[in-house]
Design an enzyme around this catalytic site. Structure first.
Site, PDB file in Angstrom:
ATOM      1  N   GLU A  83       2.397  -1.877 -15.707  1.00  0.00           N
ATOM      2  CA  GLU A  83       3.404  -1.659 -16.748  1.00  0.00           C
ATOM      3  C   GLU A  83       3.841  -0.198 -16.718  1.00  0.00           C
ATOM      4  O   GLU A  83       4.351   0.335 -17.680  1.00  0.00           O
ATOM      5  CB  GLU A  83       2.907  -2.094 -18.119  1.00  0.00           C
ATOM      6  CG  GLU A  83       1.605  -1.504 -18.562  1.00  0.00           C
ATOM      7  CD  GLU A  83       1.262  -1.948 -19.965  1.00  0.00           C
ATOM      8  OE1 GLU A  83       2.014  -1.595 -20.879  1.00  0.00           O
ATOM      9  OE2 GLU A  83       0.235  -2.621 -20.138  1.00  0.00           O
ATOM     10  N   CYS A 120      -0.772  -5.619 -20.345  1.00  0.00           N
ATOM     11  CA  CYS A 120      -2.050  -5.582 -19.621  1.00  0.00           C
ATOM     12  C   CYS A 120      -2.438  -6.919 -19.005  1.00  0.00           C
ATOM     13  O   CYS A 120      -3.248  -6.970 -18.081  1.00  0.00           O
ATOM     14  CB  CYS A 120      -3.170  -5.151 -20.554  1.00  0.00           C
ATOM     15  SG  CYS A 120      -2.849  -3.599 -21.354  1.00  0.00           S
ATOM     16  N   THR A 163      -6.602   7.027 -26.216  1.00  0.00           N
ATOM     17  CA  THR A 163      -7.063   5.881 -25.417  1.00  0.00           C
ATOM     18  C   THR A 163      -6.429   5.855 -24.026  1.00  0.00           C
ATOM     19  O   THR A 163      -6.392   4.816 -23.376  1.00  0.00           O
ATOM     20  CB  THR A 163      -6.725   4.552 -26.137  1.00  0.00           C
ATOM     21  OG1 THR A 163      -5.291   4.441 -26.220  1.00  0.00           O
ATOM     22  CG2 THR A 163      -7.303   4.498 -27.543  1.00  0.00           C
ATOM     23  N   SER A 211      -1.409  -3.585 -33.656  1.00  0.00           N
ATOM     24  CA  SER A 211      -1.744  -4.074 -32.311  1.00  0.00           C
ATOM     25  C   SER A 211      -3.184  -4.583 -32.268  1.00  0.00           C
ATOM     26  O   SER A 211      -3.493  -5.538 -31.558  1.00  0.00           O
ATOM     27  CB  SER A 211      -1.509  -2.982 -31.263  1.00  0.00           C
ATOM     28  OG  SER A 211      -2.518  -1.990 -31.303  1.00  0.00           O
ATOM     29  N   HIS A 244     -10.446  -7.645 -22.165  1.00  0.00           N
ATOM     30  CA  HIS A 244      -9.517  -6.516 -21.999  1.00  0.00           C
ATOM     31  C   HIS A 244     -10.020  -5.414 -22.932  1.00  0.00           C
ATOM     32  O   HIS A 244     -10.247  -5.662 -24.125  1.00  0.00           O
ATOM     33  CB  HIS A 244      -8.088  -6.933 -22.371  1.00  0.00           C
ATOM     34  CG  HIS A 244      -7.182  -5.752 -22.543  1.00  0.00           C
ATOM     35  ND1 HIS A 244      -6.972  -4.841 -21.533  1.00  0.00           N
ATOM     36  CD2 HIS A 244      -6.466  -5.294 -23.609  1.00  0.00           C
ATOM     37  CE1 HIS A 244      -6.154  -3.894 -21.961  1.00  0.00           C
ATOM     38  NE2 HIS A 244      -5.832  -4.138 -23.223  1.00  0.00           N
ATOM     39  N   ASN A 328      -8.270   3.432 -21.100  1.00  0.00           N
ATOM     40  CA  ASN A 328      -7.532   2.180 -20.875  1.00  0.00           C
ATOM     41  C   ASN A 328      -6.792   2.239 -19.541  1.00  0.00           C
ATOM     42  O   ASN A 328      -6.040   3.183 -19.297  1.00  0.00           O
ATOM     43  CB  ASN A 328      -6.527   1.976 -22.030  1.00  0.00           C
ATOM     44  CG  ASN A 328      -5.927   0.579 -22.043  1.00  0.00           C
ATOM     45  OD1 ASN A 328      -6.187  -0.233 -21.153  1.00  0.00           O
ATOM     46  ND2 ASN A 328      -5.117   0.291 -23.057  1.00  0.00           N
ATOM     47  N   SER A 364      -0.155  -6.857 -24.685  1.00  0.00           N
ATOM     48  CA  SER A 364       0.682  -6.725 -25.893  1.00  0.00           C
ATOM     49  C   SER A 364       1.988  -7.465 -25.705  1.00  0.00           C
ATOM     50  O   SER A 364       2.453  -7.663 -24.591  1.00  0.00           O
ATOM     51  CB  SER A 364       0.968  -5.250 -26.165  1.00  0.00           C
ATOM     52  OG  SER A 364      -0.171  -4.631 -26.667  1.00  0.00           O
TER      53      SER A 364
END
Ligand SMILES: CC(C)(COP(=O)([O-])OP(=O)([O-])OC[C@H]1O[C@@H](n2cnc3c(N)ncnc32)[C@H](O)[C@@H]1OP(=O)([O-])[O-])[C@@H](O)C(=O)NCCC(=O)NCCSC(=O)C[C@@](C)(O)CC(=O)[O-]
Length: 445
Positions: A83, A120, A163, A211, A244, A328, A364
């Protein structure tokens, strides 16, 4: 039916490190405990100035091909999940193939290449594409290379900055795999959500708190959908559950919710009821607020029990070890969770041949997917070949001022000239811009 799954994998971390407790927290005026205890992160990985999604993906894939003795003719497909793409037309897989062709005599002209996008979860979707291609009998005996690569950067001073991370995972998908066989059963939880998105912009627009709730809601749906097709789940069915992992604190929440869900109607649920009472039922409360307060109280009590804590320590905690050090990695995140769990098992001498994993992916926007994997003989050797600990140890430890420079270097809106912090060696490196605005790469001996 011939087994199809992940035959081997390699992990490549960005070569710079931002220590969250020692470097980031003091500069932000935060208590280090917010990072180490609350979010569960010690550090983030960042790409050096000559690294990006292409170099990290190509370097992971190159190591994988070398270790498995593969040449381009063995590969029928290159799927890249990211992404962080910088091109709306030319897929990252073509850049990566171009890099790899610099170091092999053969080329990838007969490999199908593509790029997958769904935040993700596209890493897992790319695994699916490879699996389905092989199952459909279209692979002509060749394997698929699946590469999940991301630079997960947030705008400066966004809460998500805590993150961040950068790295790539390359996976070889093949018949008769040596690591894990994928199940045909899958469960989905998918809805049109606006909580994390990048509408033609590099850094995400994030509603962080929302989220977290969307992750939990979609994951619960996926778990229910998986049980519909695979049958009821018992907490003892799965050796480990890689989730995840945007940050380990997120998985702490998801694991408690998942456990609460899967113990219902089982012997474990009965034992838990004797200890802390029955799970609250909506019908017993007048309002949603009262019901949610009771659920929270019950879940807090559940996570305090020895039974839950033992399950968490064995089933979840080992999967978080790499994420704690690197942050992440978006598309690669669930795949480093699987690797961390298996690495822990190997180092602890566990016999996991034929044991099962429940793999919980998420992206997401939003979609969760749950499937099972069977660990196959050969896994110890494959996992033993990873050198991720060494890579993590060898990262250059950034000062806060250096971190600010590196963030600017990778920000597409700023032009900054910063010297590299490490020297590339036996790897692909960014080598400037071509005449049509394309990125160029070279292999540095
Ligand atoms: C996650 C947030 C919202 C946190 O943002 P924040 O507001 O800065 O942090 P906080 O104040 O909520 O603190 C975080 C936790 O630390 C605790 N805490 C605080 N101080 C201390 C202390 N001294 N000692 C011990 N603990 C402390 C605090 O209590 C809390 O724990 P919780 O209550 O949630 O259990 C932010 O980092 C963010 O926006 N991150 C980006 C979005 C994200 O990662 N969301 C996760 C779900 S969505 C997802 O996974 C998809 C994603 C992101 O990977 C993208 C994709 O799919 O492409």
């Amino acid at each position: 039916m011939t087994a199809v799954g992940i035959d081997a994998m390699e992990i490549w971390t960005g070569k710079l490190k931002l220590d969250l407790a020692e470097t980031f927290a003091p500069a932000q005026g935060d208590d280090p405990g917010k990072y180490t205890k609350g979010l569960g992160l010690r550090a983030s990985s960042f790409p050096d100035v000559y690294e990006d999604i292409v170099t990290m993906g190509a370097n992971a894939a190159h190591r994988l091909m070398e270790r498995k003795g593969l040449t381009p003719e063995d590969i029928g497909r290159i799927d890249v999940a990211t992404e962080s793409a910088f091109d709306n037309s030319k897929p990252v897989s073509t850049y990566i193939a171009g890099c790899l062709e610099q170091v092999y005599d053969e080329n990838f002209h007969h490999a199908n290449k593509g790029e997958r996008k769904f935040a993700c979860i596209s890493g897992t979707q790319s695994l699916d594409d490879a699996y389905n291609w092989i199952r459909a009998g279209r692979n002509r005996g060749r394997a698929a290379l699946v590469i999940a690569t991301d630079t997960a950067l947030y705008a400066r001073d966004d809460p998500g900055e805590a993150t961040q991370g950068a790295g790539a995972v390359a996976m070889l998908v093949d018949e008769d795999p040596n690591l894990v066989e994928l199940s045909t059963e899958q469960g989905y939880g998918s809805a049109d959500e606006t909580d994390f998105l990048k509408p033609n912009q590099q850094f995400p627009s994030v509603d962080g708190k929302r989220s977290v709730n969307v992750y939990l809601a979609r994951m619960r749906e996926a778990l229910e959908d998986f049980a519909e097709v695979a049958g009821d789940i018992h907490p003892g069915d799965y050796e480990m559950i890689p989730f995840h992992t945007p940050f380990p604190g997120m998985v702490r929440k998801a694991a408690a919710l998942g456990y609460r869900h899967i113990i219902r109607g089982t012997d474990v649920g009965d034992l838990m009821a004797e200890e802390i009472g029955h799970q609250p039922m909506r019908a017993d409360f007048e309002t949603d607020d009262e019901f949610h307060a009771a659920i929270k109280e019950y879940t807090d009590a559940l996570t305090e029990t020895e039974r839950y804590q033992d399950w968490y320590a064995n089933t979840i905690e080992p999967t978080l070890a790499i994420s704690r050090e690197v942050g992440n990695w978006y598309t690669g995140s669930v795949h480093i969770a699987r690797a961390a769990g298996l690495k822990h098992a190997r180092e602890s001498g566990l016999d996991l041949d034929e044991a099962r994993l429940l793999v919980a992916s998420y992206g997401s926007g939003a979609q969760a997917e749950v499937h099972a994997e069977t660990i196959v003989p050969g896994w110890e050797e494959e996992i033993g070949a990873l050198n991720i600990d060494e890579q993590i140890r060898n990262r250059y430890d950034l000062s806060f001022a250096e971190y600010e420079q590196v963030h600017d270097v990778h920000n597409h809106e700023t032009e900054t000239d910063v010297e590299e912090f490490t020297a590339p060696e036996d790897e692909f490196a960014f080598d400037g811009w071509g005449r049509m605005g394309e990125r160029k790469y070279r292999y540095v001996e």
